[in-house]
Write a protein that holds these residues in place. Sequence first.
Motif, short mmCIF file in Angstrom:
data_model
loop_
_atom_site.label_atom_id
_atom_site.label_comp_id
_atom_site.label_asym_id
_atom_site.label_seq_id
_atom_site.Cartn_x
_atom_site.Cartn_y
_atom_site.Cartn_z
N MET A 1 0.68 -1.05 -0.08
CA MET A 1 -0.14 -0.10 0.15
C MET A 1 0.89 1.28 0.11
N GLY A 2 0.56 2.21 -0.73
CA GLY A 2 1.49 3.42 -0.90
C GLY A 2 0.81 4.37 0.38
N ARG A 3 1.73 5.14 0.66
CA ARG A 3 1.69 6.15 1.85
C ARG A 3 1.04 7.33 1.66
N ARG A 4 -0.17 7.34 0.81
CA ARG A 4 -0.83 8.62 0.22
C ARG A 4 -1.11 9.61 1.06
N SER A 5 -1.25 9.35 2.28
CA SER A 5 -1.78 10.35 3.14
C SER A 5 -0.52 10.83 4.31
N ASP A 6 0.65 10.26 4.24
CA ASP A 6 1.66 10.56 5.02
C ASP A 6 2.45 11.80 4.84
N HIS A 7 2.30 12.45 3.56
CA HIS A 7 2.91 13.75 3.45
C HIS A 7 1.80 14.69 2.72
N SER A 8 2.20 16.25 3.02
CA SER A 8 1.49 17.14 2.12
C SER A 8 1.88 17.28 0.72
N ARG A 9 1.57 17.76 -0.05
CA ARG A 9 1.95 17.83 -1.53
C ARG A 9 3.45 18.41 -1.61
N ALA A 10 3.72 19.58 -0.93
CA ALA A 10 4.98 20.19 -0.78
C ALA A 10 5.96 19.07 -0.18
N GLU A 11 5.84 18.36 0.83
CA GLU A 11 6.56 17.55 1.45
C GLU A 11 6.83 16.29 0.24
N LEU A 12 5.71 16.03 -0.26
CA LEU A 12 5.81 14.87 -1.28
C LEU A 12 6.74 15.08 -2.42
N GLU A 13 6.57 16.38 -2.95
CA GLU A 13 7.24 16.98 -3.83
C GLU A 13 8.85 17.08 -3.58
N ALA A 38 9.57 5.67 -7.16
CA ALA A 38 8.29 5.60 -6.42
C ALA A 38 8.42 4.42 -5.58
N LYS A 39 9.20 3.37 -5.94
CA LYS A 39 9.33 2.09 -5.06
C LYS A 39 10.14 2.59 -3.81
N ARG A 40 11.33 3.15 -3.82
CA ARG A 40 11.96 3.88 -2.82
C ARG A 40 11.40 4.54 -1.82
N ILE A 41 10.33 5.49 -2.20
CA ILE A 41 9.74 6.18 -1.16
C ILE A 41 8.40 5.40 -0.97
N GLY A 42 7.89 4.61 -1.39
CA GLY A 42 6.66 3.64 -0.83
C GLY A 42 5.44 4.34 -1.43
N TYR A 43 5.55 4.97 -2.79
CA TYR A 43 4.19 5.56 -3.45
C TYR A 43 4.11 4.81 -4.67
N ALA A 44 3.03 4.95 -5.13
CA ALA A 44 2.57 4.53 -6.75
C ALA A 44 3.24 5.48 -7.55
N VAL A 45 3.65 4.84 -8.82
CA VAL A 45 4.33 5.69 -9.69
C VAL A 45 3.37 6.77 -10.05
N GLY A 46 2.11 6.54 -10.21
CA GLY A 46 1.20 7.64 -10.51
C GLY A 46 1.36 9.01 -9.86
N THR A 47 1.54 8.83 -8.66
CA THR A 47 1.71 9.70 -7.67
C THR A 47 2.77 10.76 -8.12
N LEU A 48 3.87 10.13 -8.48
CA LEU A 48 5.01 11.16 -9.12
C LEU A 48 4.43 11.83 -10.37
N TYR A 49 3.68 11.21 -11.10
CA TYR A 49 3.39 12.06 -12.47
C TYR A 49 2.18 13.12 -11.88
N ASN A 50 1.56 12.86 -10.79
CA ASN A 50 0.42 13.79 -10.31
C ASN A 50 1.19 14.85 -9.66
N VAL A 51 2.26 14.58 -8.98
CA VAL A 51 3.04 16.02 -8.52
C VAL A 51 3.71 16.77 -9.53
#
Length: 201
Positions: A1-13, A38-51
């Motif tokens: 599972m990705g950690r989608r709620s762990d970080h704000s958008r700025a933190e995630l960027e 994405a694998k290294r930070i524990g998020y789905a690759v789509g999150t990178l493209y969303n950001v």
Amino acid sequence: MGRRSDHSRAELEALILAEGHRLMADVGFARFSAREVAKRIGYAVGTLYNVFGSYDMLLAAINTRTFELWAAHLEDRLAAPSAERIAALVEGYFSFAADNMNLWTAIYDHRLPLDMAMPEALVTRRAALTEVVVREVAAILPPETKDRAPRLARSLVATVHGHCTFALNGSFALLGETAPLEMAIARVRESLIAAGATIAD
């Protein structure tokens, strides 16, 4: 599972950019993978493209970070006691490239698609590197030619880049040249003196 709620958008960027930059330094442009970031930070690759909007914009952001580190490296060289400033700039160009080969080559390996413009914010941040050179060139030109500093600086960067590339890819060695850094410094000094610059011996 990705950690989608762990970080704000700025933190995630910031997290994606830091890990992406680290991966680029480790493996280089040809082996870089957004999926691995994405694998290294524990998020789905789509999150990178969303950001970042796209794979190309992620790479543009990573390379912009390299530009900023490079500019800071030049400033460090210029801050050294008794540094001959033009020589320090050229040496700083060579040493950053040699110490950060994967990051340095990624700047030139990546090209945005023709229909995609570089965001103005990234253009401005990247310009800090050239501004260091323009500042130093303008400082030694006579008052009546200081307006030529930006164009002259770009030409000098191209000269140094060519020498640096030949030094690092082995072309100068094949040509029998054993002191490419010193040769680059000499060419830059000659161009500046021809433009009326005053350079201390």
